[in-house]
Design a protein around this motif. Structure first.
Motif, PDB file in Angstrom:
ATOM      1  N   GLU A 129       0.812  -1.221   0.000  1.00  0.00           N
ATOM      2  CA  GLU A 129       0.000   0.000   0.000  1.00  0.00           C
ATOM      3  C   GLU A 129       0.844   1.269   0.000  1.00  0.00           C
ATOM      4  OE1 GLU A 129       0.421  -1.461   4.262  1.00  0.00           O
ATOM      5  OE2 GLU A 129      -0.004  -2.319   2.268  1.00  0.00           O
ATOM      6  N   GLY A 130       2.171   1.139   0.129  1.00  0.00           N
ATOM      7  CA  GLY A 130       3.033   2.304   0.133  1.00  0.00           C
ATOM      8  C   GLY A 130       3.029   3.026   1.478  1.00  0.00           C
ATOM      9  N   ASP A 131       3.584   4.225   1.465  1.00  0.00           N
ATOM     10  CA  ASP A 131       3.618   5.033   2.685  1.00  0.00           C
ATOM     11  C   ASP A 131       2.351   5.877   2.758  1.00  0.00           C
ATOM     12  OD1 ASP A 131       4.262   6.431   4.926  1.00  0.00           O
ATOM     13  OD2 ASP A 131       5.908   7.589   4.043  1.00  0.00           O
ATOM     14  N   LEU A 132       1.488   5.528   3.694  1.00  0.00           N
ATOM     15  CA  LEU A 132       0.214   6.234   3.832  1.00  0.00           C
ATOM     16  C   LEU A 132       0.314   7.468   4.714  1.00  0.00           C
ATOM     17  CD1 LEU A 132      -2.152   3.143   4.259  1.00  0.00           C
ATOM     18  CD2 LEU A 132      -1.559   4.385   2.162  1.00  0.00           C
ATOM     19  N   LYS A 133       1.508   7.757   5.253  1.00  0.00           N
ATOM     20  CA  LYS A 133       1.658   8.893   6.159  1.00  0.00           C
ATOM     21  C   LYS A 133       2.185  10.140   5.459  1.00  0.00           C
ATOM     22  CE  LYS A 133       2.542   5.918  10.158  1.00  0.00           C
ATOM     23  NZ  LYS A 133       3.477   5.573  11.257  1.00  0.00           N
ATOM     24  N   ASP A 134       2.442  10.054   4.157  1.00  0.00           N
ATOM     25  CA  ASP A 134       2.914  11.245   3.460  1.00  0.00           C
ATOM     26  C   ASP A 134       1.728  12.132   3.097  1.00  0.00           C
ATOM     27  OD1 ASP A 134       1.730   9.790   1.505  1.00  0.00           O
ATOM     28  OD2 ASP A 134       3.554   9.353   0.385  1.00  0.00           O
ATOM     29  N   ASP A 135       2.021  13.270   2.462  1.00  0.00           N
ATOM     30  CA  ASP A 135       0.970  14.238   2.123  1.00  0.00           C
ATOM     31  C   ASP A 135       0.408  14.011   0.726  1.00  0.00           C
ATOM     32  OD1 ASP A 135       3.314  14.855   0.874  1.00  0.00           O
ATOM     33  OD2 ASP A 135       3.217  17.014   1.252  1.00  0.00           O
ATOM     34  N   LEU A 136       0.608  12.826   0.174  1.00  0.00           N
ATOM     35  CA  LEU A 136       0.113  12.514  -1.162  1.00  0.00           C
ATOM     36  C   LEU A 136      -1.108  11.622  -1.063  1.00  0.00           C
ATOM     37  CD1 LEU A 136       3.546  11.751  -2.894  1.00  0.00           C
ATOM     38  CD2 LEU A 136       2.256  13.898  -2.964  1.00  0.00           C
ATOM     39  N   SER A 137      -1.757  11.438  -2.204  1.00  0.00           N
ATOM     40  CA  SER A 137      -2.907  10.537  -2.241  1.00  0.00           C
ATOM     41  C   SER A 137      -2.427   9.095  -2.039  1.00  0.00           C
ATOM     42  CB  SER A 137      -3.640  10.675  -3.578  1.00  0.00           C
ATOM     43  OG  SER A 137      -2.770  10.337  -4.645  1.00  0.00           O
ATOM     44  N   PRO A 138      -3.315   8.194  -1.613  1.00  0.00           N
ATOM     45  CA  PRO A 138      -2.883   6.824  -1.300  1.00  0.00           C
ATOM     46  C   PRO A 138      -2.259   6.074  -2.464  1.00  0.00           C
ATOM     47  CG  PRO A 138      -5.068   7.260  -0.392  1.00  0.00           C
ATOM     48  CD  PRO A 138      -4.732   8.419  -1.275  1.00  0.00           C
ATOM     49  N   ASN A 139      -2.562   6.477  -3.719  1.00  0.00           N
ATOM     50  CA  ASN A 139      -2.042   5.740  -4.859  1.00  0.00           C
ATOM     51  C   ASN A 139      -0.774   6.369  -5.435  1.00  0.00           C
ATOM     52  OD1 ASN A 139      -3.481   7.998  -5.769  1.00  0.00           O
ATOM     53  ND2 ASN A 139      -3.746   7.102  -7.812  1.00  0.00           N
ATOM     54  N   LEU A 140      -0.191   7.358  -4.738  1.00  0.00           N
ATOM     55  CA  LEU A 140       1.033   7.998  -5.203  1.00  0.00           C
ATOM     56  C   LEU A 140       2.124   7.894  -4.134  1.00  0.00           C
ATOM     57  CD1 LEU A 140      -0.242  11.292  -6.924  1.00  0.00           C
ATOM     58  CD2 LEU A 140       0.531   9.183  -8.034  1.00  0.00           C
ATOM     59  N   GLU A 141       3.358   7.821  -4.604  1.00  0.00           N
ATOM     60  CA  GLU A 141       4.517   7.730  -3.710  1.00  0.00           C
ATOM     61  C   GLU A 141       5.644   8.565  -4.308  1.00  0.00           C
ATOM     62  OE1 GLU A 141       6.114   5.814  -0.143  1.00  0.00           O
ATOM     63  OE2 GLU A 141       4.110   5.806  -1.042  1.00  0.00           O
ATOM     64  N   ARG A 142       6.194   9.508  -3.501  1.00  0.00           N
ATOM     65  CA  ARG A 142       7.307  10.340  -3.964  1.00  0.00           C
ATOM     66  C   ARG A 142       8.624   9.674  -3.573  1.00  0.00           C
ATOM     67  NH1 ARG A 142       6.317  14.537  -1.289  1.00  0.00           N
ATOM     68  NH2 ARG A 142       5.151  15.760  -2.822  1.00  0.00           N
ATOM     69  N   VAL A 143       9.495   9.437  -4.557  1.00  0.00           N
ATOM     70  CA  VAL A 143      10.769   8.767  -4.305  1.00  0.00           C
ATOM     71  C   VAL A 143      11.959   9.676  -4.597  1.00  0.00           C
ATOM     72  CG1 VAL A 143       9.839   6.479  -4.703  1.00  0.00           C
ATOM     73  CG2 VAL A 143      10.797   7.764  -6.629  1.00  0.00           C
ATOM     74  N   GLY A 144      11.720  10.926  -5.005  1.00  0.00           N
ATOM     75  CA  GLY A 144      12.822  11.832  -5.262  1.00  0.00           C
ATOM     76  C   GLY A 144      12.373  13.036  -6.060  1.00  0.00           C
ATOM     77  N   THR A 145      13.334  13.865  -6.414  1.00  0.00           N
ATOM     78  CA  THR A 145      13.082  15.050  -7.242  1.00  0.00           C
ATOM     79  C   THR A 145      14.185  15.179  -8.284  1.00  0.00           C
ATOM     80  OG1 THR A 145      14.282  16.487  -5.705  1.00  0.00           O
ATOM     81  CG2 THR A 145      11.895  16.286  -5.378  1.00  0.00           C
ATOM     82  N   ALA A 146      13.878  15.882  -9.353  1.00  0.00           N
ATOM     83  CA  ALA A 146      14.850  16.157 -10.413  1.00  0.00           C
ATOM     84  C   ALA A 146      14.662  17.595 -10.872  1.00  0.00           C
ATOM     85  CB  ALA A 146      14.690  15.186 -11.575  1.00  0.00           C
ATOM     86  N   THR A 147      15.679  18.118 -11.535  1.00  0.00           N
ATOM     87  CA  THR A 147      15.636  19.485 -12.044  1.00  0.00           C
ATOM     88  C   THR A 147      15.657  19.452 -13.566  1.00  0.00           C
ATOM     89  OG1 THR A 147      16.812  20.290 -10.101  1.00  0.00           O
ATOM     90  CG2 THR A 147      16.750  21.738 -12.011  1.00  0.00           C
ATOM     91  N   VAL A 148      14.589  19.995 -14.159  1.00  0.00           N
ATOM     92  CA  VAL A 148      14.469  20.061 -15.615  1.00  0.00           C
ATOM     93  C   VAL A 148      14.168  21.501 -15.984  1.00  0.00           C
ATOM     94  CG1 VAL A 148      13.222  19.257 -17.637  1.00  0.00           C
ATOM     95  CG2 VAL A 148      13.632  17.689 -15.718  1.00  0.00           C
ATOM     96  N   ASN A 149      15.059  22.086 -16.786  1.00  0.00           N
ATOM     97  CA  ASN A 149      14.904  23.479 -17.201  1.00  0.00           C
ATOM     98  C   ASN A 149      14.711  24.400 -15.992  1.00  0.00           C
ATOM     99  OD1 ASN A 149      15.060  22.698 -19.925  1.00  0.00           O
ATOM    100  ND2 ASN A 149      12.841  22.286 -19.997  1.00  0.00           N
ATOM    101  N   GLU A 150      15.569  24.173 -14.982  1.00  0.00           N
ATOM    102  CA  GLU A 150      15.562  24.981 -13.756  1.00  0.00           C
ATOM    103  C   GLU A 150      14.253  24.884 -12.981  1.00  0.00           C
ATOM    104  OE1 GLU A 150      18.322  26.190 -12.800  1.00  0.00           O
ATOM    105  OE2 GLU A 150      19.337  25.684 -14.672  1.00  0.00           O
ATOM    106  N   GLN A 151      13.497  23.821 -13.201  1.00  0.00           N
ATOM    107  CA  GLN A 151      12.267  23.592 -12.454  1.00  0.00           C
ATOM    108  C   GLN A 151      12.330  22.219 -11.794  1.00  0.00           C
ATOM    109  OE1 GLN A 151       8.905  24.049 -15.048  1.00  0.00           O
ATOM    110  NE2 GLN A 151       9.118  26.277 -15.213  1.00  0.00           N
TER     111      GLN A 151
END
Length: 577
Positions: free
Chosen positions: A146-168
């Protein structure tokens, strides 16, 4: 009876279903827990069987509540049942150069209009991750379906990192979908894929790609170009040198501005911070430079857990060195105060704090590396309880020693009385306290018993009680008694070591053999030998007053009555004959 059999059949069926659900699901259940649960099931079955049938005949419903077994999903061949499995599988596929297999970790079903080639998209995603991306360490990514249910995302989403594309900044998201055979399948979300630059929008070459020769880019070690491994090594050395330069400069600047840092204990605290801060700063610089220079994210993901461990070691090392500094400072203060017992307490606490740091450090490092430490923590808890029960007296004595040091009812060198034992305190240890008695013997008392008994400390009194009772002879006349009283009062008031506010001399009692005069006062000294000297002088002066003003002291009188009743009786018997 038929109703009872039907009820028991349904109950046992429910228990069997529950047992099958728990022990055949994907969740791990420890063997000990399983054995306990099995025993409970059969115990409940036995209890139900022994109950009278009438209790079941009162209410019987044909629709007995049945426990629905949890769905059993087949094992996913690509390991995509959890976010961690998806990330691990994608990294392994990219490291092997199998972009076709890597495409199965991407959610391409809603992107068929714009994405024609899944392998190309997987390669483009790798390219984006190589460019200034930050991904979570593998052990920090949820391994639950079921993933991590304690994050601030919806239950079907999981954030595993970030990237920078065109300074965003772009979030690297995983999306939970349903597999063909049922069950969750985690894929790289389309929301992330649509922001991945492909073909003509692909980013330019990274710094390390521009710097390395071609053969170092073509040869691959462990899924990353050989030049990236060499670059990671160089970046590590440069990061440590930069961290060393920054910390050394800061220490020099602080010492130049704040001259107090050149003396202890301030210098000791600054020195304790130097190495841990240097290691932590080196780890931060290593992560930052590897991202900016374009080191392969496959290689960075391998080193991510190592950098976290280095940061943890830096924090533990800082605490370790602070414990040493505080202990050294406390020991010097206690030596100046000649508190040897306090030194033993400080050394014991130092060892305990270091052991705790090592234990917590090992547990955290194992957890970071992906090991399940829950069972180990439970074993440590049970072992700690058993150890506490077995070492109950030892713990009691230690708590008693801490109480003696904190409250300080006694100190080394004090003369005290504990229970029926009197003596001078020679040592207050971690387990026991030693007293040197007046007979020059050593009495060792456990600190647990010592702290729980009544302690009378003679070393802290500020004055000595002088309370003799004088016995005058019965033939002393009232004028002589008054003369004796006046002389005794003058003796007390004239002495410089007598407390005038408490001094009194009174005729208190007429007994069968003497007249009692009570003298009450305090001798103003805390030295025992001086107290004996003053007491001796006062007693001699009072003896002289009693002998000169009165008729002396009364002697103890003992009357012996001798009866001759037996002899008279014999004489009467002889006369009668």
């Amino acid at each position: 009876m038929l109703q009872k059999q039907t009820f028991l059949t349904n109950a046992l069926s429910s228990f069997t279903s529950l047992h099958h659900m728990l022990f055949t699901s994907d969740h791990y259940i420890p063997p000990a827990t399983g054995q306990k649960f099995t025993r409970i099931i059969w115990l409940l079955a036995l209890m139900l069987f022994t109950l009278p049938a009438e209790s079941y005949a009162q209410e019987e419903t044909p629709d007995t509540a049945a426990v629905v077994a949890a769905p059993e999903w087949p094992e996913d061949s690509l390991g995509r049942r959890s976010p961690r499995g998806t990330v691990t599988g994608f990294i392994k596929a990219v490291a092997d150069g199998d972009y076709t297999r890597a495409a199965f970790y991407l959610n391409l079903q809603t992107a068929t209009d714009t994405i024609k080639d899944g392998a190309m998209m997987a390669q483009a995603l790798q390219r984006m991750l190589d460019q200034r991306s930050k991904t979570l360490p593998r052990s920090w990514i949820s391994n639950l379906p079921e993933g991590d249910l304690k994050d601030d995302l919806s239950p079907n989403l999981e954030r595993v990192g970030t990237a920078t594309v065109n300074e965003q900044n772009v979030d690297i998201l995983l999306e939970k979908t349903e597999g063909p055979a049922g069950g969750p399948i985690w894929l790289v979300a389309y929301e992330t894929l649509r922001q991945v630059p492909v073909e003509e929008a692909a980013p330019s070459e990274t710094v390390i790609e521009k710097t390395l020769p071609g053969f170092l880019e073509e040869n691959r070690w462990g899924g990353a170009p050989a030049g990236h491994w060499l670059g990671m090594l160089v970046i590590g050395v440069v990061a440590y040198l930069l961290a060393w330069s920054i910390t050394s400069g800061l220490i020099f600047l602080i010492s130049y501005i704040w001259r107090k840092t050149r003396n202890e204990p301030t210098y000791g605290f600054i020195r304790a911070f130097s190495l841990p801060v240097r290691l932590y700063l080196a780890a931060v610089l290593l992560v930052y430079l590897s991202q900016r220079l374009g080191i392969s994210f496959v290689l960075r993901q391998r080193f991510s857990e190592l950098t976290i461990i280095i940061g943890l070691i830096a924090v533990l090392l800082l605490l370790w060195r602070l414990v040493d500094v505080i202990t050294s400072f406390s020991r010097r203060r206690l030596v100046d105060r000649r508190n040897m017992a306090g030194i033993s307490i400080v050394l014991f606490l130092q060892r305990g704090a270091k052991i705790a740091l090592v234990v917590f450090g090992v547990i955290f490092i194992l957890s970071t590396l992906g090991f399940d430490v829950t069972t180990g923590l439970a074993a440590l808890g049970i072992g700690g309880i058993a150890l506490a029960l077995g070492a109950q007296k030892t713990v009691e004595n230690f708590v008693g020693s801490v109480t003696l040091i904190a409250d300080q009812p006694i100190r080394v060198g004090d003369f005290c009385k504990v229970g029926d034992t009197s003596g001078t305190v020679e040592q207050i240890g971690m387990r026991s306290t030693r007293l040197r008695t007046t007979e020059r013997t050593i009495v060792t008392i456990p600190n647990g018993d010592f702290s729980s008994q009544k302690i009378e400390n003679f070393a802290h009194r500020d004055r000595f009680l002088f309370n003799p009772v004088l016995r005058l002879r019965y033939d002393t006349t009232p004028p002589q008694i008054q003369a004796v009283l006046r002389s005794l009062r003058e003796t007390l008031t004239a002495h410089p070591k007598i407390d005038k506010t408490s001094a009194r001399v009174r005729l208190t009692e007429i007994t069968t053999d003497a007249l009692k005069i009570e003298v009450f006062s305090y001798i103003l000294t805390s030295d025992f030998n001086e107290h004996l000297e003053v007491k001796e002088g006062l007693l001699l002066t009072m003896m002289d007053a009693v002998n000169t003003k009165g008729k002396g002291f009364a002697l103890p009188v003992q009357q012996l009555l001798v009866s001759n009743d037996g002899a008279g009786t014999e004489e009467k018997k002889e006369k009668s004959l």
